[in-house]
Design a protein around this motif. Structure first.
Motif, mmCIF file in Angstrom:
data_model
loop_
_atom_site.group_PDB
_atom_site.id
_atom_site.type_symbol
_atom_site.label_atom_id
_atom_site.label_comp_id
_atom_site.label_asym_id
_atom_site.label_seq_id
_atom_site.Cartn_x
_atom_site.Cartn_y
_atom_site.Cartn_z
ATOM 1 N N ARG A 57 44.999 36.601 36.107
ATOM 2 C CA ARG A 57 45.631 38.174 35.720
ATOM 3 C C ARG A 57 44.363 39.088 35.956
ATOM 4 O O ARG A 57 44.627 40.297 36.643
ATOM 5 N N VAL A 58 43.235 38.967 35.830
ATOM 6 C CA VAL A 58 42.167 39.674 36.157
ATOM 7 C C VAL A 58 42.245 40.036 37.657
ATOM 8 O O VAL A 58 41.711 40.924 37.849
ATOM 9 N N VAL A 59 42.063 38.776 38.401
ATOM 10 C CA VAL A 59 42.065 39.075 39.762
ATOM 11 C C VAL A 59 43.488 39.921 40.258
ATOM 12 O O VAL A 59 43.170 40.961 41.067
ATOM 13 N N GLU A 60 44.295 39.555 39.775
ATOM 14 C CA GLU A 60 45.599 40.238 40.153
ATOM 15 C C GLU A 60 45.582 41.865 39.954
ATOM 16 O O GLU A 60 45.886 42.857 40.756
ATOM 17 N N GLU A 61 45.043 42.270 38.670
ATOM 18 C CA GLU A 61 44.534 43.450 38.325
ATOM 19 C C GLU A 61 43.542 44.098 39.373
ATOM 20 O O GLU A 61 43.662 45.382 39.823
ATOM 21 N N VAL A 62 42.609 43.299 39.894
ATOM 22 C CA VAL A 62 41.585 43.777 40.705
ATOM 23 C C VAL A 62 42.413 44.115 42.083
ATOM 24 O O VAL A 62 41.853 45.092 42.821
ATOM 25 N N LEU A 63 43.102 43.186 42.475
ATOM 26 C CA LEU A 63 43.895 43.393 43.602
ATOM 27 C C LEU A 63 44.622 44.724 43.833
ATOM 28 O O LEU A 63 44.921 45.128 44.738
ATOM 29 N N GLN A 64 45.198 45.192 42.662
ATOM 30 C CA GLN A 64 46.057 46.239 42.710
ATOM 31 C C GLN A 64 45.277 47.715 42.440
ATOM 32 O O GLN A 64 45.820 48.672 42.740
ATOM 33 N N ASN A 65 43.895 47.361 41.897
ATOM 34 C CA ASN A 65 43.229 48.938 41.877
ATOM 35 C C ASN A 65 42.881 49.214 43.404
ATOM 36 O O ASN A 65 43.101 48.521 44.297
ATOM 37 N N SER A 66 41.953 50.334 43.478
ATOM 38 C CA SER A 66 41.565 50.870 44.415
ATOM 39 C C SER A 66 40.180 50.129 45.240
ATOM 40 O O SER A 66 39.896 50.602 46.190
ATOM 41 N N SER A 67 39.551 49.266 44.588
ATOM 42 C CA SER A 67 38.242 48.676 44.912
ATOM 43 C C SER A 67 38.656 47.830 46.340
ATOM 44 O O SER A 67 39.835 47.161 46.530
ATOM 45 N N GLN A 68 37.785 47.769 46.918
ATOM 46 C CA GLN A 68 37.946 46.609 48.270
ATOM 47 C C GLN A 68 37.286 45.431 48.218
ATOM 48 O O GLN A 68 37.512 44.518 48.679
ATOM 49 N N ASN A 69 36.085 45.683 47.419
ATOM 50 C CA ASN A 69 35.056 44.514 47.174
ATOM 51 C C ASN A 69 34.749 44.433 45.859
ATOM 52 O O ASN A 69 33.776 45.067 45.589
ATOM 53 N N ALA A 70 35.411 43.385 45.254
ATOM 54 C CA ALA A 70 34.801 43.521 43.819
ATOM 55 C C ALA A 70 34.351 42.096 43.459
ATOM 56 O O ALA A 70 34.400 41.225 43.930
ATOM 57 N N VAL A 71 33.521 41.895 42.131
ATOM 58 C CA VAL A 71 32.895 40.902 41.949
ATOM 59 C C VAL A 71 33.392 40.450 40.308
ATOM 60 O O VAL A 71 33.825 41.406 39.485
ATOM 61 N N ILE A 72 33.667 39.288 40.111
ATOM 62 C CA ILE A 72 34.031 38.730 38.945
ATOM 63 C C ILE A 72 33.321 37.909 38.383
ATOM 64 O O ILE A 72 33.022 36.815 39.187
ATOM 65 N N VAL A 73 32.726 37.898 37.180
ATOM 66 C CA VAL A 73 31.592 36.992 36.614
ATOM 67 C C VAL A 73 32.042 36.154 35.454
ATOM 68 O O VAL A 73 32.577 36.888 34.423
ATOM 69 N N SER A 74 32.084 34.901 35.587
ATOM 70 C CA SER A 74 32.697 34.117 34.549
ATOM 71 C C SER A 74 31.896 32.774 34.451
ATOM 72 O O SER A 74 30.781 32.677 34.700
ATOM 73 N N HIS A 75 32.485 31.792 33.939
ATOM 74 C CA HIS A 75 32.176 30.477 33.558
ATOM 75 C C HIS A 75 32.762 29.057 34.528
ATOM 76 O O HIS A 75 33.683 29.455 34.673
#
Length: 180
Positions: free
Chosen positions: A116-134
């Protein structure tokens, strides 16, 4: 095309929510910031755990992008008890995504909160996002997009580790772009 870069945190002093990065982990975070600085990052989302946030803070400072903290990126809890056989228990959860130990979270549940986090990032206006986790959560996220990923791939993750997900039309390409 959108790029989502998935980062496993740098070396830390433990698994607690507030575990800091080790001296080596701090150095890794600086190297990671330099490595990612020319990737056009315009959005950063991090687990609230200190080791994840501190991993990406040097990049955020370097490129002037605010870190958005998202509770859904916390590590998956396998069990509410300290289990000596936890590795075998974890292995089983890659084969049975709905297996849930007492006090824990199934692989499927953890996987879907990360997706769901990735899907939200894909829907926002960003082109190159970083997601940091475990590690466990990241391996489950990658498994969602490539079912061949399992326990062995989780075991092979490094601190830090970086995967790039390129979303272009209906085609997804996953590429490991960093290992320690």
């Amino acid at each position: 095309m959108k790029n989502v870069i998935i980062v496993r945190h740098c070396k830390a002093e433990g698994q607690a929510v507030d575990a800091p990065l080790t001296a080596q982990g701090i150095q890794q975070a600086l190297e990671l910031a330099e490595f990612l600085s020319d990737k056009g990052i315009d959005h950063i989302v991090s687990s609230p755990y200190r080791r994840a946030f501190d991993t990406i803070k040097p990049l955020a400072n370097l490129i002037g992008v605010e870190v958005v903290v998202d509770e859904r990126l916390t590590e998956r809890v396998l069990s509410g008890c300290n289990e000596p056989a936890w590795r075998e228990m974890l292995r089983q959860t890659y084969d049975d995504l709905d297996l849930c130990y007492e006090g824990g979270e199934s692989s499927r549940t953890a996987m879907h909160r990360a997706v769901r986090v990735v899907e939200e990032v894909l829907q926002n206006s960003s082109q190159n996002a970083v997601i940091v986790s475990h590690g466990n959560l990241i391996s489950l996220l990658l498994k969602y997009y490539d079912n061949r990923i399992g326990f062995d791939e989780w075991e092979a993750l490094t601190n830090p580790d970086v995967y790039q997900l390129n979303f272009h039309s209906d085609v997804l390409m996953i590429q490991r772009i960093w290992t320690s």
